[in-house]
Design a protein around this motif. Structure first.
Motif, short mmCIF file in Angstrom:
data_model
loop_
_atom_site.label_atom_id
_atom_site.label_comp_id
_atom_site.label_asym_id
_atom_site.label_seq_id
_atom_site.Cartn_x
_atom_site.Cartn_y
_atom_site.Cartn_z
N LEU A 32 0.83 -1.20 0.00
CA LEU A 32 0.00 0.00 0.00
C LEU A 32 0.87 1.25 0.00
O LEU A 32 0.60 2.21 -0.74
N TRP A 33 1.92 1.26 0.80
CA TRP A 33 2.84 2.40 0.83
C TRP A 33 3.44 2.64 -0.54
O TRP A 33 3.48 3.78 -1.02
N LYS A 34 3.91 1.59 -1.19
CA LYS A 34 4.53 1.74 -2.51
C LYS A 34 3.52 2.22 -3.54
O LYS A 34 3.81 3.10 -4.37
N THR A 35 2.31 1.70 -3.49
CA THR A 35 1.26 2.12 -4.43
C THR A 35 0.93 3.59 -4.25
O THR A 35 0.83 4.34 -5.23
N LYS A 36 0.76 4.02 -3.02
CA LYS A 36 0.42 5.42 -2.76
C LYS A 36 1.57 6.35 -3.14
O LYS A 36 1.35 7.46 -3.62
N THR A 37 2.80 5.91 -2.92
CA THR A 37 3.96 6.70 -3.33
C THR A 37 3.98 6.89 -4.84
O THR A 37 4.22 7.99 -5.34
N GLU B 118 1.38 6.66 -6.89
CA GLU B 118 0.24 7.50 -7.28
C GLU B 118 0.55 8.97 -7.06
O GLU B 118 0.23 9.82 -7.90
N LEU B 119 1.17 9.30 -5.92
CA LEU B 119 1.53 10.68 -5.64
C LEU B 119 2.56 11.19 -6.64
O LEU B 119 2.45 12.32 -7.13
N GLU B 120 3.53 10.36 -6.98
CA GLU B 120 4.54 10.74 -7.95
C GLU B 120 3.90 11.01 -9.32
O GLU B 120 4.27 11.96 -10.01
N GLU C 191 0.74 11.94 -9.83
CA GLU C 191 -0.07 13.16 -9.74
C GLU C 191 0.80 14.41 -9.82
O GLU C 191 0.44 15.39 -10.45
#
Length: 107
Positions: free
Chosen positions: A48-53, A55-57, A59
């Motif tokens: 989850l941490w890697k996925t959200k990182t 996604e933020l990158e 965006e």
């Protein structure tokens, strides 16, 4: 101070050994379930941490990051979490079946 399980059960040594061995093996099951669930949830958290990182990158930059779960240890972690998810579903189904088989006492 404390008494062993053998002193609590009986003075008969053979029966005592059987009881202590059974209680030790039963005590291992919840600990194994706890450890496997802990490892599963840590793996889920890392993914989850890697996925959200990522996604933020995406965006922030507007460019899709070059990353794949199909290589390296990410692939191993992804498959381990997938197997853990299936085992979790099986455990829920098993517990639901056991719960639904119980009789409800009506007084």
């Amino acid at each position: 101070m404390g008494t062993s399980c053998c002193q609590k059960v009986s003075n008969d040594s053979h029966r005592c050994r059987q009881f202590c061995a059974a209680s030790d093996s039963i005590a291992d099951a919840p600990f194994f379930c706890f450890c496997s669930t802990l490892v599963y949830n840590i793996g889920r958290g890392i993914l989850l941490w890697k996925t959200k990182t990522l996604e933020l990158e995406m965006e922030c930059s507007g460019v899709h990051p070059h990353f794949s779960l199909q290589r390296g240890w990410w692939e191993w972690l992804f498959h381990a979490v997938r197997i853990g998810f299936l085992l979790n579903i099986l455990a829920v189904l098993f517990h639901s079946f056991i719960f639904l088989q119980r009789e409800i006492p009506i007084h």
